[in-house]
Design a protein around this motif. Sequence first.
Motif, PDB file in Angstrom:
ATOM      1  N   HIS A  17       0.810  -1.219   0.000  1.00  0.00           N
ATOM      2  CA  HIS A  17       0.000   0.000   0.000  1.00  0.00           C
ATOM      3  C   HIS A  17       0.845   1.271   0.000  1.00  0.00           C
ATOM      4  N   ALA A  18       2.159   1.128  -0.134  1.00  0.00           N
ATOM      5  CA  ALA A  18       3.031   2.306  -0.165  1.00  0.00           C
ATOM      6  C   ALA A  18       2.609   3.224  -1.312  1.00  0.00           C
ATOM      7  N   TYR A  19       2.823   4.504  -1.105  1.00  0.00           N
ATOM      8  CA  TYR A  19       2.538   5.496  -2.134  1.00  0.00           C
ATOM      9  C   TYR A  19       3.876   6.052  -2.594  1.00  0.00           C
ATOM     10  N   ALA A  20       4.391   5.498  -3.692  1.00  0.00           N
ATOM     11  CA  ALA A  20       5.720   5.866  -4.181  1.00  0.00           C
ATOM     12  C   ALA A  20       5.698   6.127  -5.688  1.00  0.00           C
ATOM     13  N   VAL A  27       8.493   0.959   0.394  1.00  0.00           N
ATOM     14  CA  VAL A  27       9.104   0.454   1.625  1.00  0.00           C
ATOM     15  C   VAL A  27       7.992   0.156   2.618  1.00  0.00           C
ATOM     16  N   GLY A  28       8.152  -0.947   3.324  1.00  0.00           N
ATOM     17  CA  GLY A  28       7.257  -1.291   4.423  1.00  0.00           C
ATOM     18  C   GLY A  28       8.094  -1.473   5.671  1.00  0.00           C
ATOM     19  N   ASN A  43       5.887   3.854   3.201  1.00  0.00           N
ATOM     20  CA  ASN A  43       6.316   5.196   2.818  1.00  0.00           C
ATOM     21  C   ASN A  43       5.227   5.881   1.989  1.00  0.00           C
ATOM     22  N   VAL A  44       5.160   7.203   2.151  1.00  0.00           N
ATOM     23  CA  VAL A  44       4.185   8.029   1.447  1.00  0.00           C
ATOM     24  C   VAL A  44       4.951   9.198   0.849  1.00  0.00           C
ATOM     25  N   GLU A  45       5.122   9.186  -0.468  1.00  0.00           N
ATOM     26  CA  GLU A  45       5.849  10.271  -1.131  1.00  0.00           C
ATOM     27  C   GLU A  45       4.926  11.453  -1.387  1.00  0.00           C
TER      28      GLU A  45
END
Length: 134
Positions: A17-20, A27-28, A43-45
């Motif tokens: 579910h990372a937003y990259a 990354v988790g 991570n959330v960019e």
Amino acid sequence: MDKVQALFEAASAVRRHAYAPYSGFAVGAALLTPSGAIFSGANVENAAYPTGICAEAGAISAMIASGERQIAEMLVLGDGAALTTPCGACRQRIREFAGPDAKIHVAGPSGLKATFTLGALLPEAFGPDNLQGN
């Protein structure tokens, strides 16, 4: 289930579910508290660098929101041949809630790659104990 395996599974699940969208580097992270609770973050960019959030910071925020305050171990999972260790800012964030002997596991999608102590990743760290009595 082994605690490192449980951390790996939690980090792997949240990493999906990372937003990259900019780096493509998902990354988790998952952490374990002394009570046995596991908290995870991805991570959330953000288009306005550097306002994104690291996975480790997300996991720590989830821990704090639940009322827990101590990290026993953490696992960080990312892609690539190089180790995805916590960035410098996250090492300091982890130090706020963990001592130098806390284990930091580093993994890739296929499994565990290395284990460090926080003290090895952030030697002679400044932490809460430095401010006691002030």
